[in-house]
Design a protein around this motif. Structure first.
Motif, PDB file in Angstrom:
ATOM      1  N   UNK A  37      -5.772  -4.580  10.139  1.00  0.00           N
ATOM      2  CA  UNK A  37      -5.243  -4.843   8.676  1.00  0.00           C
ATOM      3  C   UNK A  37      -3.793  -5.272   8.756  1.00  0.00           C
ATOM      4  N   UNK A  38      -3.462  -6.071   7.841  1.00  0.00           N
ATOM      5  CA  UNK A  38      -1.903  -6.293   7.593  1.00  0.00           C
ATOM      6  C   UNK A  38      -1.479  -5.030   7.015  1.00  0.00           C
ATOM      7  N   UNK A  39      -0.752  -4.298   7.565  1.00  0.00           N
ATOM      8  CA  UNK A  39      -0.436  -2.941   7.053  1.00  0.00           C
ATOM      9  C   UNK A  39       0.870  -2.908   6.863  1.00  0.00           C
ATOM     10  N   UNK A  40       1.480  -1.902   5.929  1.00  0.00           N
ATOM     11  CA  UNK A  40       2.759  -1.396   5.718  1.00  0.00           C
ATOM     12  C   UNK A  40       2.841   0.252   5.809  1.00  0.00           C
ATOM     13  N   UNK A  41       3.661   0.472   6.995  1.00  0.00           N
ATOM     14  CA  UNK A  41       3.704   1.847   6.886  1.00  0.00           C
ATOM     15  C   UNK A  41       4.963   2.352   6.430  1.00  0.00           C
ATOM     16  N   UNK A  42       5.013   3.501   5.422  1.00  0.00           N
ATOM     17  CA  UNK A  42       6.238   4.079   4.904  1.00  0.00           C
ATOM     18  C   UNK A  42       6.330   5.444   5.583  1.00  0.00           C
ATOM     19  N   UNK A  43       7.320   5.691   6.440  1.00  0.00           N
ATOM     20  CA  UNK A  43       7.606   7.034   7.029  1.00  0.00           C
ATOM     21  C   UNK A  43       8.852   7.694   6.314  1.00  0.00           C
ATOM     22  N   UNK A  44       8.270   9.095   6.201  1.00  0.00           N
ATOM     23  CA  UNK A  44       9.263   9.936   5.313  1.00  0.00           C
ATOM     24  C   UNK A  44       9.733  10.884   6.121  1.00  0.00           C
ATOM     25  N   UNK A  45      11.051  11.744   5.714  1.00  0.00           N
ATOM     26  CA  UNK A  45      11.658  12.349   6.541  1.00  0.00           C
ATOM     27  C   UNK A  45      10.876  13.803   6.661  1.00  0.00           C
ATOM     28  N   UNK A  46       9.960  14.241   6.091  1.00  0.00           N
ATOM     29  CA  UNK A  46       9.474  15.506   6.044  1.00  0.00           C
ATOM     30  C   UNK A  46       8.272  15.251   6.884  1.00  0.00           C
TER      31      UNK A  46
END
Length: 318
Positions: A102-111
């Motif tokens: 997949x052409x993917x977009x990861x969004x990492x969050x501080x929690x």
């Protein structure tokens, strides 16, 4: 939503060089942290590289891919997110348990939480599987965020569906500009020689990146996605050579009225930062118009017309 400081970026990735590309991401995250940014967007497939992947066979394509969230790139994004208390979005090639890509977009969050959007309208490689759902999620910063990758944003229904799912901020990562569109009034390629001479003749290069092959094309439609749906938009893009095309940068942040809050004019890697005024959301035209919707009239939007084409056909005119 509350007022929040955000950033978006443009940078020239190195094809296939994850170490270099993650180094650029760390650089901009550290710069953003000094300005107390809470959310930052990076471009589409900026970790793996983009346009060169159309030349790769399945084995080489698979070698670039990673699982999410267990792959090294996602783990690094999560580490940076925790370290700086910042939500970070960046693009890569995801490999799932069934060896689909997949052409993917990861969004990492501080929690420690994360979201991943799989591009709905894919075309760069025959090995990519299109995503099948919208991606909208709550963040630890008190705002609700959606993601649409590049071509996803061109389809008006995608932006509306994302807004209806509650997105207040839309992350819009791209690798665009300088494409050889089949439309006579669409984007056209930028001469590599103009890019290579940008130090000697910056005016000529800026005219190309901000003209109808780049920013001028964006201005035909991007502000309307924000305005018509009452969302802030963080537009991130590549800049400079991407295999045989020249990406046009123009990283920008738009408010829910479709007005540009901040944008880059740089002829290279850059970051733009802005404070989002949450008070604009409730009275924005798009929010008012969505409240006036009559869904009982829209059944025709879900029926096929017989003219639909797979994205590769649309993109390449096949």
């Amino acid at each position: 939503m509350r007022d929040i400081r955000v950033a978006t970026t443009q940078f020239q990735h190195a094809p296939g060089d994850k170490a270099y590309n993650l180094g650029r991401i760390r650089h901009f995250v550290e710069r953003a942290a000094k300005e107390k940014v809470e959310i930052i967007a990076f471009p589409e497939m900026c970790i793996t590289g983009y346009w060169h992947t159309r030349h790769l066979d399945r084995e080489a394509f698979a070698a670039l891919s990673e699982p999410v969230p267990d792959g090294s790139s996602t783990r690094e994004l999560l580490r940076l997110s925790r370290q700086h208390g910042m939500t970070i979005g960046a693009g890569l090639i995801e490999r799932d348990a069934g060896d689909r890509f997949y052409n993917a977009y990861v969004v990492a969050m501080p929690d420690g939480s994360f979201a991943v959007h799989r591009k709905l309208h894919v075309f760069v490689s025959e090995f990519l599987t299109p995503g099948d759902r919208y991606t909208v999620f709550d963040t630890p910063h008190g705002c609700r965020v959606g993601v649409l990758i590049c071509y996803d944003n061109n389809i008006v229904e995608n932006a509306r569906a994302t807004a209806l799912a509650g997105a207040e901020i839309l992350l819009a990562p791209h690798q665009t500009g300088g494409c050889n569109s089949v439309s006579p009034k669409g984007m056209k390629p930028i001469d590599r020689a103009i890019w290579d001479r940008r130090a000697e003749d910056p005016g000529a290069c800026e005219a190309e990146l901000r003209g109808p092959k780049g920013r001028g094309w964006l201005m035909r439609w991007l502000p309307s996605r924000a305005h018509d749906n009452g969302m802030f938009i963080l537009f991130a893009n590549g800049v400079g050579p991407d295999d045989d095309e020249i990406r046009t940068g123009n990283a920008m942040i738009l408010d829910p009225y479709g007005e540009i809050v901040a944008e880059s004019r740089a002829l290279g890697d850059d970051i733009v930062v802005a404070d989002l005024d949450a008070s604009l959301l409730p009275t924005s035209s798009g929010r008012r118009w969505m409240r006036a919707r009559r869904p009982e009239l829209y059944e025709s939007l879900t029926r096929r017309t017989g003219n639909e084409q797979e994205t590769r056909q649309v993109r390449f005119g096949k």
